[in-house]
Design a protein around this motif. Structure first.
Motif, PDB file in Angstrom:
ATOM      1  N   THR A   1      -4.505  -1.180  -6.781  1.00  0.00           N
ATOM      2  CA  THR A   1      -5.560  -1.429  -7.754  1.00  0.00           C
ATOM      3  C   THR A   1      -6.706  -0.450  -7.563  1.00  0.00           C
ATOM      4  O   THR A   1      -7.306   0.004  -8.520  1.00  0.00           O
ATOM      5  CB  THR A   1      -6.084  -2.880  -7.630  1.00  0.00           C
ATOM      6  N   ALA A   2      -6.983  -0.052  -6.320  1.00  0.00           N
ATOM      7  CA  ALA A   2      -8.108   0.845  -6.042  1.00  0.00           C
ATOM      8  C   ALA A   2      -7.831   2.274  -6.488  1.00  0.00           C
ATOM      9  O   ALA A   2      -8.708   2.974  -6.934  1.00  0.00           O
ATOM     10  CB  ALA A   2      -8.425   0.838  -4.553  1.00  0.00           C
TER      11      ALA A   2
ATOM     12  N   LYS B   1     -16.134   0.932   0.998  1.00  0.00           N
ATOM     13  CA  LYS B   1     -14.880   0.183   1.127  1.00  0.00           C
ATOM     14  C   LYS B   1     -14.085   0.487  -0.122  1.00  0.00           C
ATOM     15  O   LYS B   1     -14.573   0.299  -1.231  1.00  0.00           O
ATOM     16  CB  LYS B   1     -15.159  -1.317   1.175  1.00  0.00           C
ATOM     17  N   VAL B   2     -12.865   0.959   0.033  1.00  0.00           N
ATOM     18  CA  VAL B   2     -12.042   1.319  -1.118  1.00  0.00           C
ATOM     19  C   VAL B   2     -11.202   0.129  -1.581  1.00  0.00           C
ATOM     20  O   VAL B   2     -11.134  -0.163  -2.770  1.00  0.00           O
ATOM     21  CB  VAL B   2     -11.162   2.539  -0.787  1.00  0.00           C
ATOM     22  N   ALA B   3     -10.552  -0.551  -0.645  1.00  0.00           N
ATOM     23  CA  ALA B   3      -9.698  -1.679  -1.008  1.00  0.00           C
ATOM     24  C   ALA B   3      -9.337  -2.462   0.241  1.00  0.00           C
ATOM     25  O   ALA B   3      -9.328  -1.910   1.346  1.00  0.00           O
ATOM     26  CB  ALA B   3      -8.417  -1.189  -1.674  1.00  0.00           C
TER      27      ALA B   3
ATOM     28  N   ASP C   1       0.827  -1.213   0.000  1.00  0.00           N
ATOM     29  CA  ASP C   1       0.000   0.000   0.000  1.00  0.00           C
ATOM     30  C   ASP C   1       0.859   1.259   0.000  1.00  0.00           C
ATOM     31  O   ASP C   1       0.549   2.235  -0.689  1.00  0.00           O
ATOM     32  CB  ASP C   1      -0.947   0.008   1.205  1.00  0.00           C
TER      33      ASP C   1
ATOM     34  N   SER D   1      -4.092  -3.811  -1.105  1.00  0.00           N
ATOM     35  CA  SER D   1      -4.600  -3.705  -2.481  1.00  0.00           C
ATOM     36  C   SER D   1      -4.877  -2.273  -2.926  1.00  0.00           C
ATOM     37  O   SER D   1      -5.634  -2.056  -3.876  1.00  0.00           O
ATOM     38  CB  SER D   1      -5.897  -4.512  -2.624  1.00  0.00           C
ATOM     39  N   LEU D   2      -4.270  -1.288  -2.255  1.00  0.00           N
ATOM     40  CA  LEU D   2      -4.527   0.107  -2.624  1.00  0.00           C
ATOM     41  C   LEU D   2      -4.108   0.422  -4.058  1.00  0.00           C
ATOM     42  O   LEU D   2      -4.716   1.250  -4.701  1.00  0.00           O
ATOM     43  CB  LEU D   2      -3.782   1.054  -1.688  1.00  0.00           C
TER      44      LEU D   2
ATOM     45  N   VAL E   1     -11.345   8.112  -3.781  1.00  0.00           N
ATOM     46  CA  VAL E   1     -12.741   8.085  -4.218  1.00  0.00           C
ATOM     47  C   VAL E   1     -13.332   9.486  -4.327  1.00  0.00           C
ATOM     48  O   VAL E   1     -13.985   9.829  -5.312  1.00  0.00           O
ATOM     49  CB  VAL E   1     -13.597   7.229  -3.250  1.00  0.00           C
TER      50      VAL E   1
ATOM     51  N   HIS F   1      -9.916  -3.649   5.686  1.00  0.00           N
ATOM     52  CA  HIS F   1     -10.098  -2.863   4.466  1.00  0.00           C
ATOM     53  C   HIS F   1      -9.854  -1.393   4.734  1.00  0.00           C
ATOM     54  O   HIS F   1     -10.070  -0.920   5.847  1.00  0.00           O
ATOM     55  CB  HIS F   1     -11.539  -3.015   3.951  1.00  0.00           C
TER      56      HIS F   1
END
Length: 127
Positions: free
Chosen positions: A119-120, A110-112, A21, A116-117, A81, A101
């Motif tokens: 990809t988000a 929920k963002v990621a 992240d 996994s940030l 977001v 998350h």
């Protein structure tokens, strides 16, 4: 072949998720990596005292690093977001639970998953 201690595996996974992240947000400088290592050391003691808490470690390390960064770097990770308004950080949910998350409370989404940030945030994973 010797097996990896489950505690070490848990800590290694938590470290890897948080570093992923940080890298996704381009914040993985040496001093920041040290913050991750410091948190992992503290959480090793914590999980030795409370082994049932092993599945919570990734979220706790993420929160530890987020708190440490606030003092030296600023809010992290910034919400990808909400495009307008004041920049604000995502929060880890649950604060103490499995499957952590990153969540935007402003948008209520929920963002990621922690780790996994990249990809988000619309980032591309390094090839």
């Amino acid at each position: 072949m010797e097996s990896i201690d489950p505690l070490e595996q848990t800590l290694h996974t938590a470290r890897a998720l948080v570093l992923a992240d940080l890298a996704a947000c381009e914040v993985a400088a040496a001093d920041v990596v040290s913050m991750v290592e410091d948190s992992v050391v503290q959480r090793r003691w914590w999980v030795e005292q409370w082994p049932e808490g092993a599945e919570f470690v990734a979220g706790l390390v993420a929160q530890d690093v987020q708190d440490a960064l606030l003092e030296t770097y600023g809010r992290w990770p910034l919400c990808p977001v909400c495009g307008s308004g004041d920049p604000h950080a995502l929060d880890v949910e649950p604060e103490l639970g499995p499957d952590p998350h990153w969540v935007c409370h402003k948008a209520g989404v929920k963002v990621a998953a922690v780790g996994s940030l990249g990809t988000a945030a619309g980032g591309t994973s390094p090839s």
